[in-house]
Design a protein around this motif. Structure first.
Motif, PDB file in Angstrom:
ATOM      1  N   GLU A 232       0.823  -1.219   0.000  1.00  0.00           N
ATOM      2  CA  GLU A 232       0.000   0.000   0.000  1.00  0.00           C
ATOM      3  C   GLU A 232       0.854   1.265   0.000  1.00  0.00           C
ATOM      4  O   GLU A 232       0.707   2.126  -0.880  1.00  0.00           O
ATOM      5  N   SER A 235       3.639   1.385  -3.017  1.00  0.00           N
ATOM      6  CA  SER A 235       3.035   1.630  -4.327  1.00  0.00           C
ATOM      7  C   SER A 235       2.297   2.966  -4.359  1.00  0.00           C
ATOM      8  O   SER A 235       2.246   3.632  -5.396  1.00  0.00           O
ATOM      9  N   TYR A 236       1.719   3.381  -3.220  1.00  0.00           N
ATOM     10  CA  TYR A 236       1.022   4.665  -3.187  1.00  0.00           C
ATOM     11  C   TYR A 236       1.990   5.818  -3.433  1.00  0.00           C
ATOM     12  O   TYR A 236       1.681   6.752  -4.178  1.00  0.00           O
ATOM     13  N   ALA A 261      -2.651   1.255  -5.079  1.00  0.00           N
ATOM     14  CA  ALA A 261      -2.211   0.719  -3.791  1.00  0.00           C
ATOM     15  C   ALA A 261      -3.125  -0.400  -3.323  1.00  0.00           C
ATOM     16  O   ALA A 261      -2.668  -1.425  -2.793  1.00  0.00           O
ATOM     17  N   SER A 265      -1.996  -4.316  -2.751  1.00  0.00           N
ATOM     18  CA  SER A 265      -2.149  -4.851  -1.408  1.00  0.00           C
ATOM     19  C   SER A 265      -3.011  -6.102  -1.378  1.00  0.00           C
ATOM     20  O   SER A 265      -2.684  -7.090  -0.702  1.00  0.00           O
ATOM     21  N   CYS A 325      -8.895   2.214   0.833  1.00  0.00           N
ATOM     22  CA  CYS A 325      -7.751   3.031   0.412  1.00  0.00           C
ATOM     23  C   CYS A 325      -8.196   4.358  -0.196  1.00  0.00           C
ATOM     24  O   CYS A 325      -7.597   5.404   0.086  1.00  0.00           O
TER      25      CYS A 325
END
Length: 342
Positions: A232, A235-236, A261, A265, A325
């Motif tokens: 999360e 990648s975010y 993300a 995840s 998210c």
């Protein structure tokens, strides 16, 4: 823009203060001492020692996590039901369990108990997310900066490798502290116990398993949260930078990055999430159910339900991640901007 990391000494003090605050709140909840005054006082003392950057991350992430958990909890309840279906059906294949339509599961929950069933376990779920997410977000940037420093990189540079490692480390520390609340939340979402209150569940687990019962499933929970946080947060960071170049800074970039993300995840953490749910679902019951531990549980699932049982409930996991998210990161960025603004 990536904020400048605080000095190492202040990072240690701030992170330790948040950890103490989270642990104290958890201890009060687990013991059934629902005194809001004590919880608020302990949180105020800890937050007062944070530097400005850590305080902003703590407050923004705590509020955003509580809101995101409330919005996405019905999907999480359905996910838990699907993941526990294999255990409760004593050998029925995971295909039949995961093939149950998510909407049908939500309708069944509504028929069983109305809105209360859809939001079962709300108290420990929100408490868990506030403790876990706020601690994770406070730790993430200092850990990422520490890793970048020791790799000889610019502290302000966001690299996917350091993002993954920092996310995994901060997630593991945070979830080890919040595991008792995760156990209580899972128990409250089980079909046969959905009429129990938080105090009832805590007393039942304590009577059956003692203190150790609140750390049931911690190994897969740490693995799952490490993978989830790494995927999360790492990648975010990258997706937000990429999206900003095409969409510009603002809400569209946050939503695009949070979608990426969530998908990363869900793919990374589903097997660990399924095993964690099985072990936590057995807490407070017969010790024969969970005495085999992680390896025994995985072996039994594959032998009786097939390899795809490790991805039971993937659709609600993925959907829940998308909703959570999107809600969390959009709220977090908005709150963070508001708190930083003069």
């Amino acid at each position: 823009a990536v904020p400048v990391a605080p000095s190492p000494a202040r990072c240690v003090d701030a992170d330790a203060s948040v950890a103490v605050a989270c642990f104290l709140c958890l201890a009060l909840a687990v013991q059934g001492l629902q005194s809001s005054t004590l919880v608020v006082q302990s949180a105020v003392v800890a937050v007062a020692s944070l530097d400005n950057a850590a305080w902003v991350r703590f407050m923004a992430s705590a509020c955003a996590a509580a809101f995101a958990e409330f919005v996405s909890l019905p999907i999480d309840v359905a996910k838990v039901r699907l993941q526990l279906r294999g255990r409760e059906s004593h050998g029925r294949t995971a295909t039949s369990a995961s093939g149950v339509c998510l909407l049908a599961c939500l309708r069944q929950l509504w028929a069983e108990g109305g809105p209360a069933a859809l939001w079962s376990g709300l108290e420990p779920a929100v408490l868990r997310q506030v403790c876990y997410t706020s601690l994770c977000m406070v730790l993430y940037e200092p850990v990422r900066g520490y890793i970048a420093e020791h790799m000889g990189l610019d502290v302000g540079t966001v690299g996917i490798l350091q993002g993954f490692v920092a996310g995994a480390a901060s997630g593991a520390i945070a979830v080890a502290i919040s595991n008792p609340v995760d156990v209580v939340k899972t128990q409250m979402q089980k079909k046969q116990h959905n009429s129990e209150g938080l105090t009832d569940v805590v007393q039942r687990i304590w009577a059956a398993d003692g203190l150790g019962g609140f750390w049931s499933g911690m190994a897969p929970n740490v693995a799952r949260s490490s993978l989830s946080s790494a995927a999360e947060l790492g990648s975010y960071d990258q997706a937000a930078l990429t999206a900003a170049t095409f969409l510009g800074p603002g809400m569209p970039s946050y939503l695009a990055a949070s979608t990426a993300a969530a998908l990363c995840s869900a793919l990374a953490c589903t097997p660990a999430d399924v095993v964690k749910t099985r072990l936590m679902g057995a807490a407070g019951g017969s010790r024969a159910d969970d005495g085999t531990g992680v390896v025994g549980t995985v072996s039994e699932m594959i032998a009786t339900e097939g390899i795809w049982s490790l991805y039971a409930g993937f659709v609600p996991i993925c959907l829940r991640k998308l909703v959570w998210c999107a809600t969390f990161f959009a709220s977090y960025e908005a709150l963070r901007t508001t708190l930083i603004a003069p």
